[in-house]
Scaffold this motif. Structure first.
Motif, PDB file in Angstrom:
ATOM      1  N   GLN A  20     -91.834  56.244 -76.819  1.00 29.81           N
ATOM      2  CA  GLN A  20     -92.927  56.214 -75.848  1.00 29.81           C
ATOM      3  C   GLN A  20     -94.056  55.314 -76.362  1.00 29.81           C
ATOM      4  O   GLN A  20     -94.311  55.257 -77.553  1.00 29.81           O
ATOM      5  CB  GLN A  20     -93.470  57.621 -75.571  1.00 29.81           C
ATOM      6  N   MET A  21     -94.720  54.659 -75.419  1.00 30.88           N
ATOM      7  CA  MET A  21     -95.786  53.722 -75.808  1.00 30.88           C
ATOM      8  C   MET A  21     -96.808  53.616 -74.687  1.00 30.88           C
ATOM      9  O   MET A  21     -96.451  53.593 -73.501  1.00 30.88           O
ATOM     10  CB  MET A  21     -95.201  52.345 -76.121  1.00 30.88           C
ATOM     11  N   VAL A  22     -98.110  53.519 -75.068  1.00 30.31           N
ATOM     12  CA  VAL A  22     -99.212  53.311 -74.117  1.00 30.31           C
ATOM     13  C   VAL A  22     -99.785  51.922 -74.376  1.00 30.31           C
ATOM     14  O   VAL A  22    -100.293  51.633 -75.463  1.00 30.31           O
ATOM     15  CB  VAL A  22    -100.306  54.386 -74.278  1.00 30.31           C
ATOM     16  N   GLN A  23     -99.707  51.067 -73.399  1.00 30.22           N
ATOM     17  CA  GLN A  23    -100.189  49.686 -73.526  1.00 30.22           C
ATOM     18  C   GLN A  23    -101.586  49.556 -72.915  1.00 30.22           C
ATOM     19  O   GLN A  23    -101.802  49.933 -71.762  1.00 30.22           O
ATOM     20  CB  GLN A  23     -99.234  48.718 -72.833  1.00 30.22           C
ATOM     21  N   ASN A  44     -91.971  54.463 -70.951  1.00 29.13           N
ATOM     22  CA  ASN A  44     -91.207  55.706 -71.186  1.00 29.13           C
ATOM     23  C   ASN A  44     -89.998  55.432 -72.052  1.00 29.13           C
ATOM     24  O   ASN A  44     -89.579  54.280 -72.236  1.00 29.13           O
ATOM     25  CB  ASN A  44     -90.779  56.329 -69.851  1.00 29.13           C
ATOM     26  N   SER A  45     -89.453  56.482 -72.573  1.00 26.22           N
ATOM     27  CA  SER A  45     -88.280  56.377 -73.447  1.00 26.22           C
ATOM     28  C   SER A  45     -87.004  56.635 -72.637  1.00 26.22           C
ATOM     29  O   SER A  45     -87.062  56.936 -71.441  1.00 26.22           O
ATOM     30  CB  SER A  45     -88.390  57.401 -74.585  1.00 26.22           C
ATOM     31  N   SER A  99     -96.549  58.058 -58.880  1.00 26.04           N
ATOM     32  CA  SER A  99     -95.939  57.330 -59.990  1.00 26.04           C
ATOM     33  C   SER A  99     -97.058  57.051 -60.991  1.00 26.04           C
ATOM     34  O   SER A  99     -98.017  56.333 -60.684  1.00 26.04           O
ATOM     35  CB  SER A  99     -95.308  56.012 -59.513  1.00 26.04           C
ATOM     36  N   LEU A 100     -96.932  57.650 -62.192  1.00 30.33           N
ATOM     37  CA  LEU A 100     -98.026  57.600 -63.158  1.00 30.33           C
ATOM     38  C   LEU A 100     -97.762  56.657 -64.334  1.00 30.33           C
ATOM     39  O   LEU A 100     -98.483  56.700 -65.329  1.00 30.33           O
ATOM     40  CB  LEU A 100     -98.309  59.003 -63.688  1.00 30.33           C
ATOM     41  N   GLU A 101     -96.787  55.782 -64.227  1.00 30.22           N
ATOM     42  CA  GLU A 101     -96.548  54.834 -65.332  1.00 30.22           C
ATOM     43  C   GLU A 101     -97.688  53.810 -65.457  1.00 30.22           C
ATOM     44  O   GLU A 101     -97.990  53.324 -66.540  1.00 30.22           O
ATOM     45  CB  GLU A 101     -95.214  54.115 -65.126  1.00 30.22           C
TER      46      GLU A 101
END
Length: 497
Positions: A20-23, A44-45, A99-101
């Motif tokens: 997982q990563m927040v950009q 997301n993973s 959609s929360l991406e």
């Protein structure tokens, strides 16, 4: 228990060990009143985790404040005081099945208070929380203005410095730098004020001594804010007393000259409203006509026009004076002055004077030449025209070649009052000279000399006898010899150089 490891990879990226990563951007900036986006994207993973909620928080001085929240079950909420200015960029966040991406938010109108660090935090199941941070910087463009201290600047005789213009760069973040550009020889003062909202106001005053020279001079204020350059200019309006000068007298006013005039020139701000003419120690001539700032002299120039003329010029600031001394001459300084003719009588008199002066000068030159000639003749003659002053030796020239010295009589008498060339007369008797005995054997060197001077004769002992000699009239005199009336001969080589 599920453990995860979180690390940084690149600026603005926070990553979990399970993928997982927040950009986010590491920093963003904008000016007050502008719009800015703060990006936040969740990677997301696989298999994906479930996003339970996304929360935006403001961090200021270690304190966190919620800005906006997106929850799949509860929907979207923007908290005060951001409610009117902050929104989620993607409309899918607000759907019933959101959609929360991508939960990027937009500030529609930045304020100075928005300057802070912002956290975008994802709550997931079963991985837990993931977050990242962006630093938002808010700039405030300053309000720059330049004004004259007073609408009217007056130059005073005291010559005191005064502030003529002010340049202000107000409420800037970061602060501005102010400089001046002008030809004036003044100085600038600087003052900085830090405001409570984090902005800085910079004020600079330009100080100079107002004068006639500073009037209409351009003064430019240059404000440098970040990479921008802002300029503003004013032109000084300086009021001053008249600077007065009288024109028209060319130092060549002569009798009978026509069309002469004097003009009073005044440099003043505001312009001169009153001109007053007067003549020191008297009144203006009767033939003068005054029009505005000019004196017109009617008719020919006379001696009555001579004097000291004064012009007083007055404006709203004060009165100043101009002075000129007028002299009248009989003739022009330059006789070739256009329109001037010399009268016939004056011309004839001038010619006569010129001839007389030339004659005197010619006689002087002739006298000098005659003196030089006689002086040279006197220097070239080595004898003496007075035979009384000669005491002869052998009576012959060096080059004469005459026979031996004849017997010498005892005395020679010279008449005192005689017009002749001092001819000798015999005293001893009618038969001729009575020669005295004289031994010349010891005077061989003297015999070679043509004559003795008086001083040399006095130094010798001749027993109070005056030397003379007889000579054979039949003897031939050499060609270079000149016979004298007293019976002696002198060589030309001895007489003339």
């Amino acid at each position: 228990m599920h453990l995860s490891v979180v690390w940084w990879r690149g600026p603005g990226v926070r990553r979990a060990g399970d993928g997982q990563m927040v950009q986010m951007d590491s920093s963003k900036s904008g000016f007050v009143g502008s719009q800015v986006e703060l990006r936040c994207i969740f990677i997301n993973s696989n298999p994906p985790v479930k996003i339970s909620q996304v929360t935006w928080q403001k961090v200021l001085n270690g304190t966190k404040q919620n800005v906006a929240i997106a929850n799949p079950a509860l929907g979207v909420s923007v908290l005060s005081p951001f409610k009117e200015r902050v929104s989620f960029k993607q409309a899918a966040v607000r759907h019933r099945t959101p959609s929360l991406e991508d939960t990027t938010i937009v500030f529609s109108s930045l304020q100075l208070s928005d300057d802070a660090a912002y956290i975008c935090e994802y709550t997931t199941f079963p991985a837990g929380n993931r977050e990242n941070t962006v630093n938002l910087t808010v700039f405030a463009r300053p309000m720059t203005r330049m004004t004259l201290t007073t609408p009217t600047i007056v130059a005073r005789a005291s010559k005191r410095k005064m502030t003529v213009a002010t340049c202000v760069s107000a409420n800037g973040k970061p602060q501005s730098v102010i400089k001046w550009e002008t030809r004036l020889k003044g100085e600038a003062t600087l003052q900085e004020t830090r405001n409570q909202n984090g902005t800085v106001t910079v004020r600079s005053n330009y100080v100079v001594v107002p004068s006639r020279e500073t009037h209409k001079q351009k003064l430019t204020c240059i404000v440098t804010y970040r990479s921008e350059r802002i300029t503003d200019s004013v032109v000084l309006n300086v009021q001053y007393e008249p600077e007065v000068k009288i024109e028209g007298f060319d130092k060549n006013w002569y009798l009978n000259r026509q069309n002469v005039q004097l003009t009073c020139r005044a440099d003043a701000n505001p312009p001169v409203t009153i001109y007053q003419w007067k003549l020191l120690n008297g009144s203006l001539p009767s033939n003068v006509e005054i029009k505005n700032n000019t004196l017109f002299f009617k008719g020919p120039v006379t001696y009555d026009l001579a004097g000291t003329y004064v012009c007083d010029a007055t404006n709203g600031i004060g009165t100043r004076t101009g002075i000129v001394d007028v002299n009248i001459t009989e003739f022009p300084n330059n006789l070739s002055t256009p329109g001037y003719e010399i009268p016939l009588e004056q011309h004839n008199a001038g010619v006569a004077i010129g001839v007389a002066v030339g004659g005197v000068a010619l006689l002087g030159v002739a006298a000098v030449l005659l003196f030089v000639f006689l002086r040279r003749r006197q220097r070239t003659f080595k004898g003496d025209y007075s035979t009384k002053k000669h005491v002869f030796g052998n009576g012959y020239s060096k080059a004469g070649g005459l026979p031996a010295h004849p017997p010498i009589p005892k005395n020679l008498q010279y008449p005192d009052d005689s017009d002749d060339e001092k001819k000798p007369t015999q005293i001893g008797g009618p038969g001729g000279f009575e020669a005295s005995e004289c031994n010349f054997d010891g005077e061989q060197e003297d015999l070679k000399r043509p004559y003795f001077t008086v001083d040399e004769a006095e130094s010798r002992d001749y027993d109070e006898r005056t030397l003379a000699f007889q000579y054979d009239p039949q003897a031939e005199i050499a060609d270079d010899m000149i016979s004298q009336t007293d019976g002696s001969v002198i060589s030309k080589k001895e007489w003339y150089v």
